[in-house]
Design an enzyme around this catalytic site. Structure first.
Site, PDB file in Angstrom:
ATOM      1  N   THR A 114      32.526   3.276  32.861  1.00  0.00           N
ATOM      2  CA  THR A 114      31.367   3.811  33.596  1.00  0.00           C
ATOM      3  C   THR A 114      31.439   3.534  35.101  1.00  0.00           C
ATOM      4  O   THR A 114      30.679   4.097  35.873  1.00  0.00           O
ATOM      5  CB  THR A 114      30.051   3.172  33.091  1.00  0.00           C
ATOM      6  N   GLU A 165      37.370  44.302  35.906  1.00  0.00           N
ATOM      7  CA  GLU A 165      37.215  42.938  35.383  1.00  0.00           C
ATOM      8  C   GLU A 165      36.023  42.205  35.990  1.00  0.00           C
ATOM      9  O   GLU A 165      35.427  41.342  35.340  1.00  0.00           O
ATOM     10  CB  GLU A 165      38.511  42.134  35.583  1.00  0.00           C
ATOM     11  N   HIS A 179      38.336  47.418  40.342  1.00  0.00           N
ATOM     12  CA  HIS A 179      38.492  46.201  39.525  1.00  0.00           C
ATOM     13  C   HIS A 179      37.424  46.135  38.434  1.00  0.00           C
ATOM     14  O   HIS A 179      36.362  45.546  38.655  1.00  0.00           O
ATOM     15  CB  HIS A 179      38.362  44.961  40.405  1.00  0.00           C
ATOM     16  N   ALA A 219      35.137  21.084  25.678  1.00  0.00           N
ATOM     17  CA  ALA A 219      34.821  22.131  24.703  1.00  0.00           C
ATOM     18  C   ALA A 219      36.027  23.039  24.543  1.00  0.00           C
ATOM     19  O   ALA A 219      36.851  23.171  25.447  1.00  0.00           O
ATOM     20  CB  ALA A 219      33.629  22.944  25.201  1.00  0.00           C
ATOM     21  N   ILE A 244      30.685  25.743  35.582  1.00  0.00           N
ATOM     22  CA  ILE A 244      30.345  26.036  34.183  1.00  0.00           C
ATOM     23  C   ILE A 244      29.055  25.321  33.788  1.00  0.00           C
ATOM     24  O   ILE A 244      28.222  25.862  33.063  1.00  0.00           O
ATOM     25  CB  ILE A 244      31.509  25.615  33.236  1.00  0.00           C
ATOM     26  N   CYS A 302      44.290  48.245  40.251  1.00  0.00           N
ATOM     27  CA  CYS A 302      44.493  48.223  41.688  1.00  0.00           C
ATOM     28  C   CYS A 302      45.981  48.325  42.029  1.00  0.00           C
ATOM     29  O   CYS A 302      46.557  49.392  41.849  1.00  0.00           O
ATOM     30  CB  CYS A 302      43.799  47.010  42.298  1.00  0.00           C
ATOM     31  N   LEU A 303      46.644  47.234  42.439  1.00  0.00           N
ATOM     32  CA  LEU A 303      48.077  47.326  42.698  1.00  0.00           C
ATOM     33  C   LEU A 303      48.806  47.825  41.442  1.00  0.00           C
ATOM     34  O   LEU A 303      49.796  48.551  41.530  1.00  0.00           O
ATOM     35  CB  LEU A 303      48.632  45.963  43.122  1.00  0.00           C
ATOM     36  N   THR A 331      31.533   6.328  37.741  1.00  0.00           N
ATOM     37  CA  THR A 331      30.237   7.015  37.844  1.00  0.00           C
ATOM     38  C   THR A 331      29.270   6.188  38.681  1.00  0.00           C
ATOM     39  O   THR A 331      28.579   6.711  39.566  1.00  0.00           O
ATOM     40  CB  THR A 331      29.654   7.268  36.438  1.00  0.00           C
TER      41      THR A 331
HETATM   42  N1  GLN Z   1      47.598  45.574  47.856  1.00  0.00           N
HETATM   43  C1  GLN Z   1      46.950  46.750  47.375  1.00  0.00           C
HETATM   44  C2  GLN Z   1      46.019  47.353  48.408  1.00  0.00           C
HETATM   45  O1  GLN Z   1      45.609  46.683  49.313  1.00  0.00           O
HETATM   46  C3  GLN Z   1      46.214  46.488  46.081  1.00  0.00           C
HETATM   47  C4  GLN Z   1      45.109  45.493  46.210  1.00  0.00           C
HETATM   48  C5  GLN Z   1      44.667  44.913  44.891  1.00  0.00           C
HETATM   49  O2  GLN Z   1      45.395  44.948  43.899  1.00  0.00           O
HETATM   50  N2  GLN Z   1      43.481  44.334  44.871  1.00  0.00           N
HETATM   51  O3  GLN Z   1      45.687  48.515  48.328  1.00  0.00           O
END
Ligand code: GLN
Length: 539
Positions: free
Chosen positions: A192, A512, A510, A245, A22, A384-385, A195
């Site tokens: 201190t 994210e 993904h 923070a 960070i 994904c999964l 450090t």
């Molecule tokens: N395990 C699942 C696959 O390999 C999903 C992978 C995941 O969620 N990143 O397809």
């Protein structure tokens, strides 16, 4: 701007988990906001080639870059702060360093020499550090060295830093040392000494810290800063307080107040300006002044450890700010979900996200959760999964294929609605062999996905082996689960939706990983908006 790239090294002492990532990202933000082209690299002193094979409990989430590198989660912070993509070159482990050196030895490239830690391993570390600088794309490279000084495994890295300082000459490098100034409540004092010892340990390897960033729970007064400066041999202005923070997104401003960017630029003999943080601060203002709130369940099997779903949690922060709503994420352990407690655990939520994951543990809980949100029309995002579980749930409970499953969970299933990808069938090694990185996805026009992205072609990052089985596609579509995004070349299904529901989206990729402060991910923004709408209708 500058012709030769400058290098900043961030080392850490006293304790692990002080937040080097960070601090590095915040400093980078301040320098980027003054017009410098900047990138950050993380060196990890463990033997794994990459964190791809690590359990999230070990090292948190595995972050994936555009070029398909499975990397340390700190790279996620770098991208979220800087809005600049990273790559394989931004994360190097000891395993990868040794692998290159050993491969070179097998090719006979050392011409009969004895291959040693010094100079061969340190040379390879130096080469890896300079790859980004030599690309010509950056004025400044920040290299964060994982681990804590004094650890045996960190030694070659510190030696590489010492040599680079010598090779590159004065004012081309800067060493920041992040330490802890603990508060002893019995004595009522900040201490201190840790450090001082940590700086001394660094000195034993021939590296003098130029700047100290001191993590602390209490303000460092003037006397304490003077003491630290004197005993650690740094200028007083180079003693930077890093107080706890309430959000990591405050840290760039805190570092600005402390003048970290100024001391760094002075050391590097670069021009210092007032950083333009206008957009950053607009985001912070929205993040801190939400007009309403939503509760979203995050269903996964590593929920005890926050870092396991780091990018998802951060994407919710970005999407929340964009919607001016506080997103309260409720972690829900899929292993402890069952039909008998599902109403209690999910009934009050405004949205549910079923997380990515691997393997069998907690699977049935995820399927039960999808059923509940589908039947109750609660906004749903499966990643994904999570998307694969939505497909299995639909097959079992709507198509009435009771034994539908994923090959990952039951390789004998007569109905593999989630199948092993063709390209994966002969893969033996686990590390770095999944479908990784950026792939194109074409969207169907009449879909939530198209509304969200406002584009027919998108690219998103992947990390999986299994896929939607196209043999069942017509059956699913006839019953009401539509494939609305697919790979234009391979026809692999990337997105599924239930148009009959309010907001039910599963994505094989993904999203994210691509959400940043500057560009909150549109799918998360739309999901949070859908949750807000659902909440308003409910009340
Ligand atoms: N395990 C699942 C696959 O390999 C999903 C992978 C995941 O969620 N990143 O397809």
């Amino acid at each position: 701007m500058t012709t030769n790239p400058k290098y900043i090294f961030v080392t850490g002492g006293v304790s692990s988990s002080l937040g080097k990532g960070i601090i590095a990202a915040s400093l980078a933000k301040l320098l980027q906001s003054q017009g410098y082209r900047i990138t950050i690299q993380k060196l990890d002193p463990y033997i794994n080639i990459d964190p791809g094979t690590l359990n999230p409990y070990e090292h948190g989430e595995c972050y994936v870059t555009d070029d398909g590198a499975e990397t340390d989660l700190d790279l996620g912070h770098y991208e979220r702060f800087l809005n600049v993509a990273t790559s394989q070159a931004n994360n190097v482990t000891t395993g990868r360093i040794y692998q290159s050196v050993i491969d070179k030895e097998r090719r006979g490239e050392f011409l009969g020499k004895t291959v040693q830690v010094i100079p061969h391993i340190t040379d390879e570390i130096k080469r890896r550090i300079q790859i980004l600088g030599n690309s010509g794309d950056y004025d400044i490279v920040i290299t964060e060295i994982g681990g804590t000084v004094g650890d045996i495994e960190s030694l070659p890295y510190i030696e590489a830093v010492r040599q680079l300082e010598w090779d590159l000459g004065e004012h081309n490098t800067c060493v920041i040392h992040l330490t802890l100034v603990p508060f002893l409540s019995a004595a009522g004092e900040l201490k201190t000494k840790p450090t001082q010892h940590s700086v001394k340990t660094l000195m034993e390897s021939g590296v003098q810290a130029d700047i100290l960033v001191c993590r602390t729970e209490h303000k460092l007064n003037d006397g304490l800063k003077t003491k630290l400066a004197r005993f650690c041999n740094v200028k007083k202005e180079a003693v930077i307080e890093s107080i706890d923070a309430s959000t990591i997104y405050d840290v760039p401003n805190l570092m600005l107040e402390e003048g970290l960017d100024k001391v760094v630029l002075k050391q590097l003999q670069l021009k210092s300006d007032v950083p333009d943080l206008k957009r950053w601060n607009q985001f912070l203002k929205r993040h801190k002044n939400p007009k309403s709130e939503v509760s979203i369940g995050l269903i996964g099997k590593y929920v005890e450890l926050q870092d396991s779903y780091k990018s998802i949690l951060e994407a919710f922060i970005h999407a929340g700010a964009e919607n001016e709503v506080k997103v309260i994420v409720e972690p829900i352990h899929s292993e402890y979900l069952s039909e008998s407690n599902i109403e209690f655990k999910l009934g009050h939520l405004d949205g549910v996200l079923v997380a990515p994951g691997f393997g069998e543990r907690g699977i049935e809980g995820k399927i039960d959760a999808v059923r509940f949100v589908r039947e109750h029309n609660i906004p749903f995002l499966g990643i994904c999964l999570g998307m694969q579980m939505a497909v299995i749930e639909y097959a079992r409970n709507v198509l009435n294929i009771k034994d539908a499953n994923s090959i990952e969970l039951d390789d004998q299933t007569p109905n593999p609605v989630i199948n092993l990808m063709e390209s994966q069938k002969n893969v033996v090694n686990k590390g770095g062999t999944m479908r990784l990185g950026t792939w194109d996805c074409q969207l169907e026009k009449d879909s939530i996905a198209y509304d969200v992205y406002q584009s027919e072609m998108i690219t998103e990052r992947h990390r999986h082996r299994f896929e939607f089985n196209n043999a069942y596609k017509t059956q699913f579509e006839n019953a009401g689960l539509k494939a609305t995004g697919f790979n234009p070349k391979t026809k692999l299904v990337e997105i599924v939706e239930i148009p009959e529901n309010n907001w039910f989206v599963g994505v094989q990729y993904h999203p994210e990983y691509k959400s940043t402060v500057r560009n909150p991910h549109p799918l998360f923004v739309a999901f949070v908006a859908a949750a807000l709408k659902y909440r308003k209708k409910k009340n």
